[in-house]
Design a protein around this motif. Structure first.
Motif, PDB file in Angstrom:
ATOM      1  N   CYS A 110      24.057  47.773 -29.050  1.00 20.47           N
ATOM      2  CA  CYS A 110      23.985  48.776 -27.873  1.00 20.47           C
ATOM      3  C   CYS A 110      25.461  49.395 -27.975  1.00 20.47           C
ATOM      4  O   CYS A 110      25.851  50.568 -27.808  1.00 20.47           O
ATOM      5  CB  CYS A 110      23.945  48.126 -26.737  1.00 20.47           C
ATOM      6  SG  CYS A 110      22.270  47.600 -26.280  1.00 20.47           S
ATOM      7  N   GLU A 111      26.587  48.880 -28.070  1.00 21.88           N
ATOM      8  CA  GLU A 111      28.035  49.158 -27.984  1.00 21.88           C
ATOM      9  C   GLU A 111      28.058  50.027 -29.060  1.00 21.88           C
ATOM     10  O   GLU A 111      28.557  51.582 -29.119  1.00 21.88           O
ATOM     11  CB  GLU A 111      29.007  48.149 -28.230  1.00 21.88           C
ATOM     12  CG  GLU A 111      30.395  48.473 -27.823  1.00 21.88           C
ATOM     13  CD  GLU A 111      31.180  47.394 -27.849  1.00 21.88           C
ATOM     14  OE1 GLU A 111      32.061  47.275 -26.762  1.00 21.88           O
ATOM     15  OE2 GLU A 111      31.313  46.334 -28.842  1.00 21.88           O
ATOM     16  N   GLY A 114      26.013  53.323 -28.475  1.00 24.39           N
ATOM     17  CA  GLY A 114      25.993  54.001 -27.492  1.00 24.39           C
ATOM     18  C   GLY A 114      24.803  53.994 -26.509  1.00 24.39           C
ATOM     19  O   GLY A 114      24.575  54.988 -25.498  1.00 24.39           O
ATOM     20  N   PRO A 116      23.050  52.603 -22.983  1.00 25.39           N
ATOM     21  CA  PRO A 116      23.929  52.097 -21.968  1.00 25.39           C
ATOM     22  C   PRO A 116      23.365  50.806 -21.469  1.00 25.39           C
ATOM     23  O   PRO A 116      21.981  50.436 -21.586  1.00 25.39           O
ATOM     24  CB  PRO A 116      22.944  53.181 -20.718  1.00 25.39           C
ATOM     25  CG  PRO A 116      21.948  53.959 -21.602  1.00 25.39           C
ATOM     26  CD  PRO A 116      22.040  53.875 -22.972  1.00 25.39           C
ATOM     27  N   THR A 117      24.266  49.856 -21.120  1.00 22.94           N
ATOM     28  CA  THR A 117      24.035  48.605 -20.842  1.00 22.94           C
ATOM     29  C   THR A 117      25.262  47.822 -20.093  1.00 22.94           C
ATOM     30  O   THR A 117      26.235  48.837 -19.941  1.00 22.94           O
ATOM     31  CB  THR A 117      23.690  47.485 -22.039  1.00 22.94           C
ATOM     32  OG1 THR A 117      23.399  46.308 -21.813  1.00 22.94           O
ATOM     33  CG2 THR A 117      25.141  47.573 -23.008  1.00 22.94           C
ATOM     34  N   ARG A 247      17.257  57.575 -24.446  1.00 25.16           N
ATOM     35  CA  ARG A 247      18.737  56.947 -24.568  1.00 25.16           C
ATOM     36  C   ARG A 247      18.887  55.645 -24.976  1.00 25.16           C
ATOM     37  O   ARG A 247      19.722  54.966 -25.374  1.00 25.16           O
ATOM     38  CB  ARG A 247      19.195  57.251 -23.003  1.00 25.16           C
ATOM     39  CG  ARG A 247      19.541  58.490 -22.654  1.00 25.16           C
ATOM     40  CD  ARG A 247      20.154  58.712 -21.320  1.00 25.16           C
ATOM     41  NE  ARG A 247      21.689  58.054 -21.404  1.00 25.16           N
ATOM     42  CZ  ARG A 247      22.305  57.527 -20.537  1.00 25.16           C
ATOM     43  NH1 ARG A 247      21.844  57.390 -19.395  1.00 25.16           N
ATOM     44  NH2 ARG A 247      23.682  57.175 -20.744  1.00 25.16           N
ATOM     45  N   ILE A 248      17.674  54.854 -24.942  1.00 19.12           N
ATOM     46  CA  ILE A 248      17.552  53.487 -25.044  1.00 19.12           C
ATOM     47  C   ILE A 248      16.719  53.338 -26.335  1.00 19.12           C
ATOM     48  O   ILE A 248      17.217  52.691 -27.505  1.00 19.12           O
ATOM     49  CB  ILE A 248      17.214  52.498 -23.951  1.00 19.12           C
ATOM     50  CG1 ILE A 248      18.182  52.847 -22.781  1.00 19.12           C
ATOM     51  CG2 ILE A 248      16.920  51.222 -24.229  1.00 19.12           C
ATOM     52  CD1 ILE A 248      17.934  52.267 -21.246  1.00 19.12           C
ATOM     53  N   THR A 274      19.772  51.547 -12.380  1.00 19.89           N
ATOM     54  CA  THR A 274      21.117  51.830 -11.307  1.00 19.89           C
ATOM     55  C   THR A 274      21.391  53.257 -11.009  1.00 19.89           C
ATOM     56  O   THR A 274      20.720  54.397 -11.431  1.00 19.89           O
ATOM     57  CB  THR A 274      22.188  51.439 -12.495  1.00 19.89           C
ATOM     58  OG1 THR A 274      22.536  52.472 -13.644  1.00 19.89           O
ATOM     59  CG2 THR A 274      22.074  50.212 -13.225  1.00 19.89           C
ATOM     60  N   ALA A 276      23.608  55.011 -11.848  1.00 20.64           N
ATOM     61  CA  ALA A 276      24.035  55.984 -13.153  1.00 20.64           C
ATOM     62  C   ALA A 276      22.725  55.872 -14.043  1.00 20.64           C
ATOM     63  O   ALA A 276      23.142  56.670 -15.249  1.00 20.64           O
ATOM     64  CB  ALA A 276      25.010  55.154 -13.761  1.00 20.64           C
ATOM     65  N   LYS A 279      19.585  51.130 -17.544  1.00 18.13           N
ATOM     66  CA  LYS A 279      20.510  50.496 -18.362  1.00 18.13           C
ATOM     67  C   LYS A 279      19.630  49.438 -19.011  1.00 18.13           C
ATOM     68  O   LYS A 279      18.927  48.564 -18.019  1.00 18.13           O
ATOM     69  CB  LYS A 279      21.763  50.165 -17.866  1.00 18.13           C
ATOM     70  CG  LYS A 279      22.717  51.133 -17.273  1.00 18.13           C
ATOM     71  CD  LYS A 279      24.157  50.500 -16.883  1.00 18.13           C
ATOM     72  CE  LYS A 279      25.219  51.635 -16.789  1.00 18.13           C
ATOM     73  NZ  LYS A 279      26.422  51.286 -16.042  1.00 18.13           N
TER      74      LYS A 279
END
Length: 427
Positions: A110-111, A114, A116-117, A247-248, A274, A276, A279
């Motif tokens: 994930c890092e 990019g 989101p987590t 996005r995921i 969330t 934001a 995630k």
């Protein structure tokens, strides 16, 4: 075609029930199966850890498709062995199954991609973990890195609870799963699950659900493998589902392919909604349990056609999965003592009565004695599942079916679906 389904729980009973409905299904075998699965196919004694034995069975029975239900055989590389022997398999390779087999692997992916987590730190010793806790506020989430049957996660509300969770992991409570750990920031929001099928390049949505992990009403008590679920999850709106895909899930499939671990099978994303945006909490590399039960109750499409297309890398060539525009809700009936030391051997009666009005009872942990008496043989024993025009209606039908089952040494939560029922009531 002849099909081999590996597994013995409620997830596998739901899969067997749906696979058997396909006109493409010839002989259905399940290893080891359970008394409920035996109503749809032949249960065989076969150890999924013995890859050579599974291959010999597939050769002898001319198996056209192998469906691997649980996560452990996938993480163990059974799909690789079967594909190497020329069999079509629904389920990811050992390398791709690291998405569930190692929480640290997934967080690092994930890092890099990019995705989101939650913020996190990977740790390999008790001392490192206790030191890393200084960088997190409470609540904080402590996870054993490997497979722990859904029980290796602690949401620590105090520093003392966090330290105790760390010590439990590195003291060996979760065996090899606790050789490493992941410490994560606590995400605020509502949890939901989203499913997609992929053959490594094409990815298609496969529905949403909400699970209930805590053992007690009102989401109290320890975490479990799941005490109930419903599908779809209205909180995952069409707009949010599109965001999750973009996005995921799609970046995950792309990153896995780019890094040499192409993923084929079902991707089950545990999400936190969330402020934001969605995630990723974690991935599972198989259908959820009990989420699979509610998905199968809603699925209109031919499951064999879908899974076989996925296994043969031609998912783009078939129609996308279709689901009934109804809610399905399942209630887990568990044995007293679950999730710690469940009581085995309790008699179960009344399943035909429970199913009389359209509900379906999936067997999760049952055994049939030589006297024909059905008994409890696990922690989560039955998944009582019903459909309705709303969560409220599906809930009422499921609990009506639950109340027709005589299982004196068992229990269930009485509030599955409570959040959505409250929303439907305008509360």
């Amino acid at each position: 075609m002849n099909i081999l389904l590996l597994g013995s729980g409620g997830r596998e009973h739901a899969l067997a029930w749906k696979l058997a409905q396909s006109p493409s299904c010839g002989k259905l075998f399940a290893a080891p199966g359970n008394p409920g699965i035996a109503e749809h196919g032949a249960c065989v004694a076969l150890d999924a850890a013995d890859h050579a034995a599974v291959i010999r069975f597939c050769e002898a029975e001319r198996i056209g498709l192998v469906v691997i239900g649980p996560e452990a055989p996938l993480v163990d590389g059974l799909a690789d062995s079967l594909r190497g022997a020329g069999f079509a398999v629904f389920g990811p390779s050992r390398a791709a199954a690291q998405l569930e087999g190692s929480k640290g692997f997934t967080k690092d992916l994930c890092e890099r991609a990019g995705i989101p987590t939650a913020g996190y730190v990977r740790v390999t010793s008790e001392a490192d973990a206790l030191s890393a806790l200084d960088g997190f506020s409470v609540p904080v989430v402590i996870k054993a890195d490997g497979l722990a049957a859904g029980k290796g996660v602690t949401v620590a509300m105090t520093a003392a609870e966090a330290e105790a969770a760390v010590r439990d992991i590195f003291a060996g409570r979760f065996g090899a799963a606790g050789a490493e750990a992941v410490i994560e920031e606590f995400l605020e929001g509502e949890e939901a699950s989203f499913f997609a099928l992929t053959d490594g390049s094409t990815i298609v949505p496969f529905g949403s659900a909400q699970d209930h992990k805590r053992v007690g009403d009102g989401d109290t008590g320890p975490n479990t493998g799941g005490m109930g679920a419903y599908s779809p999850a209205p909180v995952l709106t069409a707009l949010l589902e599109g965001e999750v895909m973009a996005r995921i899930l799609t970046p995950t499939v792309q990153a896995m392919a780019d890094e040499g671990y192409p993923y084929s099978g079902v991707l089950y994303a545990g999400l936190m909604l969330t402020r934001a945006g969605p995630k990723l909490i974690e991935y599972n590399c198989r259908f959820g349990d009990p989420e699979c039960q509610v998905l199968m109750m809603r699925l209109e499409s031919d499951l064999v056609e879908i899974l076989f297309a996925c296994a043969e890398s031609r998912l783009a060539a078939i129609e996308q999965p279709r689901f009934l525009d109804e809610t399905a809700l399942t209630v887990v009936m568990a044995a007293n003592g679950y999730p710690d030391t469940p009581e085995k051997g309790g008699r179960i009666d009344g399943i035909p009565a429970a199913e009389a009005d359209g509900a379906k009872v999936f067997h999760a942990g049952t055994a049939l004695g030589i006297d024909g008496v059905l008994t409890a043989n696990g922690g989560r024993v039955l998944n009582v599942t019903a459909r309705g025009g709303s969560v409220t209606e599906a809930q009422a039908k499921a609990y009506q079916a639950v109340d027709r089952i005589a299982f004196p040494t068992g229990f269930c939560r009485r509030d599955i679906g409570w959040r959505e029922v409250a929303r439907e009531a305008g509360e």
